[in-house]
Design a protein around this motif. Structure first.
Motif, short mmCIF file in Angstrom:
data_model
loop_
_atom_site.label_atom_id
_atom_site.label_comp_id
_atom_site.label_asym_id
_atom_site.label_seq_id
_atom_site.Cartn_x
_atom_site.Cartn_y
_atom_site.Cartn_z
N UNK A 108 25.57 67.95 28.19
CA UNK A 108 25.68 69.03 29.01
C UNK A 108 26.77 69.16 29.68
N UNK A 109 27.42 67.82 30.35
CA UNK A 109 28.59 67.95 31.33
C UNK A 109 29.55 66.91 30.73
N UNK A 110 30.43 67.32 29.90
CA UNK A 110 31.57 66.34 29.31
C UNK A 110 32.39 66.22 30.26
N UNK A 111 32.66 66.82 31.53
CA UNK A 111 33.61 66.42 32.41
C UNK A 111 33.35 65.16 33.06
N UNK A 112 32.12 64.55 33.12
CA UNK A 112 31.84 63.35 33.62
C UNK A 112 32.02 62.29 32.65
N UNK A 113 32.50 62.55 31.47
CA UNK A 113 32.49 61.43 30.36
C UNK A 113 33.98 61.03 30.10
N UNK B 179 46.42 56.75 27.52
CA UNK B 179 45.53 57.58 28.67
C UNK B 179 44.55 56.38 28.97
N UNK B 180 44.12 56.21 30.19
CA UNK B 180 42.75 55.47 30.46
C UNK B 180 42.15 56.22 31.62
N UNK B 181 40.93 56.24 31.36
CA UNK B 181 40.23 57.21 32.37
C UNK B 181 39.10 56.30 32.99
N UNK B 182 38.92 56.22 34.07
CA UNK B 182 37.57 55.44 34.82
C UNK B 182 36.82 56.70 35.52
N UNK B 183 35.57 56.82 35.20
CA UNK B 183 34.65 57.62 36.00
C UNK B 183 33.47 57.14 36.59
N UNK B 184 33.30 57.05 37.77
CA UNK B 184 32.05 56.55 38.49
C UNK B 184 30.98 57.74 38.57
N UNK B 185 29.92 57.49 37.74
CA UNK B 185 28.69 58.46 37.61
C UNK B 185 27.82 58.24 38.69
N UNK B 186 27.85 57.45 39.37
CA UNK B 186 26.78 57.15 40.64
C UNK B 186 26.11 55.82 40.02
N UNK B 187 25.21 55.37 41.27
CA UNK B 187 24.24 54.14 40.74
C UNK B 187 23.35 54.17 39.94
N UNK B 188 22.85 53.33 38.91
CA UNK B 188 21.84 53.14 37.89
C UNK B 188 20.60 53.61 38.59
N UNK B 189 20.32 53.07 39.65
CA UNK B 189 18.87 53.32 40.26
C UNK B 189 18.89 54.69 40.75
N UNK B 190 20.05 55.55 40.94
CA UNK B 190 19.83 56.75 41.29
C UNK B 190 19.84 57.82 39.99
N UNK B 191 20.03 57.26 38.69
CA UNK B 191 19.95 58.02 37.71
C UNK B 191 18.48 58.68 37.71
#
Length: 226
Positions: A102-107, A193-205
């Motif tokens: 649903x949100x490709x911008x965070x992949x 091209x290298x990209x790292x994205x922080x999606x938050x903490x696992x326990x907050x998923x």
């Protein structure tokens, strides 16, 4: 000397599960690898991840895509065609499942491929990096880092340029860090091209059947007791 490691591989077996759940000998490994076939066939379907699980009877393929309509096709014809091609390729029954993103911008892989596409069209690399960072942060990412390498802007000497926003705790295993890499083909040569994205903490998923993988939830409200 820098100690670089893929953030996803760093968390595999600890916080993340294996994407491919099967085993093969060295002689059979190349013939059984389906991920590259699917990615090349549907390179415009925005597929950041392919999960493959092999059982005795069949091969289960789970495609994560931001454009499921490209793979499904009209009345599911494209899926049936892909299933037949895979079955003819490996000689076993194939079960294909498609999961929409649903949100490709965070992949990270999708963001990297989008940047590479813009660079191939001779867009300004600084403007492209800034736009990708702003889009990901607005979509709910906790942090993002983009690094480009090669003859940027058509310069004679290759160099690296990077930009970062938000937090990027690469060594924190509890942090869900997504990583993506691709190459942009330009007249001056390929750009990494290298990209790292922080999606938050696992326990907050988000947990439960309705949760989307990679979804970054809102922070829970704090309660204070007197």
């Amino acid at each position: 000397m820098g100690q670089k490691v893929n953030p996803v591989a760093f968390r595999t077996g600890i916080m993340e599960g294996w994407k491919s759940r099967w085993y093969a000998s060295k002689q059979e490994f190349r013939d059984l690898l389906l991920e590259e076939f699917v990615k090349q066939k549907y390179q415009f379907a925005a597929i950041p991840k392919v999960e493959i699980e092999r059982t005795r009877d069949e091969v289960k393929v789970l495609l994560h895509t931001a454009r499921p309509g490209v793979i499904i096709g009209r009345k599911g014809q494209e899926v049936e065609k892909l299933q037949e091609e895979l079955q003819n390729l490996i000689g076993r029954r194939v079960n294909i499942k498609i999961e929409e993103i649903t949100r490709p911008e965070i992949f990270a892989q999708l963001v990297a491929e989008d940047i590479a596409e813009q660079l191939s069209k001779r867009a300004s690399f600084r403007r492209t990096m800034k736009r990708a960072i702003d889009t990901s942060m607005e979509a709910g990412a906790k942090g993002i880092k983009v690094q480009l390498a090669g003859r940027l802007g058509g310069s004679e000497m290759a160099r690296r340029e990077k930009a970062i926003a938000g937090s990027m705790p690469l060594s924190t295993l509890r942090a869900k860090i997504d990583y993506g890499f691709t190459e942009a083909k330009t007249p001056q040569g390929n750009l990494g091209v290298q990209v790292w994205i922080n999606q938050g903490m696992y326990e907050d998923q988000v947990h439960g059947d309705d949760a989307q993988e990679g979804q970054v939830p809102k922070k829970p409200k704090r309660t204070y007791k007197r």
